[in-house]
Design a protein around this motif. Structure first.
Motif: not given
Length: 440
Positions: A219-221, A257-260, A418-422
């Protein structure tokens, strides 16, 4: 103590190796003879840092035994851990076939009073069903053997499983009897010498605790990925937002951490299983259902960004992929974002060059065979970028953090990342790169 661990998958192998490291005699049992023979020769079925050394040392000292002979193991131990897989069924429920197969094997071969501990992630109430199943077979055998049942869920993170097992932040034990609590506390006492980290509860609450822990993290992700998408459309930066909320001790920095998208063997199936459990008991879990939907959509974010940049017809385009595993530190590609991204790009006509330091073989075994002709797997990260029209980073392995950007310029037809993990600083745009990230 003398222990049997049934199942030599991720949980069983790590658990057995760590128990043996503490001086216990551990039998690791599996019906897969090729896997057992491989383990006897130091060949591991999974990649996990430090596990290979622990397995070899345990066998050399005689503390760790791999066998397909469950009777041999049960005759010499009276604590039995069930650590087999509980994969997701088509309806989202947990498939318990392996659990009850293990329970049947125990009941048909057990020769003394024993404690049976369910380590696998199982729906609420499963432990009692396992005990009933075993008791029924013992009755049919006309054998007077007493068994106790307990729940002891695992909280291992792939890539850090040995550390998590050897130095747990808590040990959750679900049981009905004080003597069962004491037995398992004795077993785990060497793992928690510095602090009393035991959390004791009833069996059903213990089973639920495992699901809720994974659902909370998922849920946090998903929440942060949704915030990242809102940041993109409003002009805010999710990396700065993360720092702003992570400093709140009620929230913390982990799993924001935001990501894909998330993947792996636990979060997807455990969220699904908890949704299924709620529904069959007459409750519709709206938050959990949308956590799953957010994650499924998040896995398509990188594809959408590629399409926005290059168009929906990708014939003639080749993209380099860095990272295939669902997270760094493992070769696990179950429910990995890479599967969604790569298959979607190929369906749109693209060709792929892919590199991962550990997960290539697993990826080849997992992806639909029809896509393999469109993928070239390379032995190093830079070969995966040669003559490519863009680089897509999916898994944040450390070797990807500080690449040779000048070499990337030589290899790429267009300087697009395209950086999917920032993980990259936006300053690389000053070096001529186009940088597409998640939420910033």
């Amino acid at each position: 103590m003398k222990i049997t661990v049934i199942g030599t998958g991720y949980v069983g192998l790590v658990t057995g190796a760590c128990f043996s490291k503490m001086g216990n005699k551990v039998y690791c049992v599996d019906i897969d003879s090729s896997k057992i023979n491989g383990l006897k020769n130091g060949i591991l079925p999974i990649f996990e840092p430090h596990l290979g050394t622990m397995v070899r040392n345990g066998q050399e000292k005689g503390d760790l035994v791999f066998t397909t002979n469950i009777q041999e193991a049960l005759d010499d131990s009276n604590i039995i851990f069930i650590a087999v897989g509980t994969p997701m069924a088509e309806d989202g429920s947990a498939n318990l076939d392996y659990i009850f197969s293990a329970a049947t094997d125990i009941a048909e071969n057990i020769s003394q009073d024993s404690l049976i501990v369910v380590k696998s992630t199982v729906p609420i109430g499963t432990c009692f069903k396992v005990k009933e199943h075993i008791d029924n077979i013992l009755t049919e055998r006309n054998i007077n053997i007493h068994i106790d049942i307990a729940s002891n869920p695992e909280f291992l993170k792939e890539g850090r499983a040995i550390e998590d097992c050897m130095h747990p932040d808590r040990v959750v034990i679900g049981a009905e009897k004080e003597e069962v609590f004491e037995t398992l506390k004795d077993l785990y006492s060497s793992f928690v010498l510095n602090h009393d980290r035991f959390v004791l509860m009833d069996i059903k609450s213990s089973e639920m605790t495992k699901y809720v822990a994974n659902a909370m993290l998922a849920t946090k992700i998903s929440f942060m990925n949704e915030i990242a998408n809102i940041c993109e459309v409003t002009g805010a930066n999710v990396q700065q937002v993360r720092l702003g909320i992570g400093s709140d001790k009620r929230i913390g920095y982990d799993f924001i951490y935001a990501g894909c998208g998330y993947g792996g063997s636990c979060f997807p199936k455990d969220v699904q299983a908890l949704i299924h459990t709620a529904q069959v008991n007459g409750y519709e879990p709206m938050i959990l259902s949308n956590v799953e939907k957010v994650n499924l959509n998040q896995k398509k974010v990188l594809v959408n960004k590629v399409v926005d940049r290059f168009g929906s017809d990708l014939n003639g385009q080749t993209f380099g992929i860095w990272g295939l595993s669902f997270k760094p530190g493992t070769d696990d590609v179950r429910e990995a974002t890479s599967l969604v991204v790569i298959t979607s790009l190929i369906d749109k006509g693209a060709k792929i060059k892919a590199y991962d330091p550990e997960a290539i073989d697993e990826f080849k075994r997992t992806i639909d065979e029809k896509y393999l002709d469109s993928i070239e797997f390379t032995k190093d990260r830079y070969s995966a970028t040669e003559n490519c029209d863009g680089l897509i980073l999916i898994t944040e392995w450390k070797e990807f953090r500080n690449p040779d950007f000048e070499l990337l310029k030589e290899n790429l037809n267009e300087y697009v990342i395209f950086d999917g993990r920032n993980i990259y600083d936006k300053k690389i745009t000053q070096r001529g790169f186009e940088l597409f990230q998640i939420g910033c």
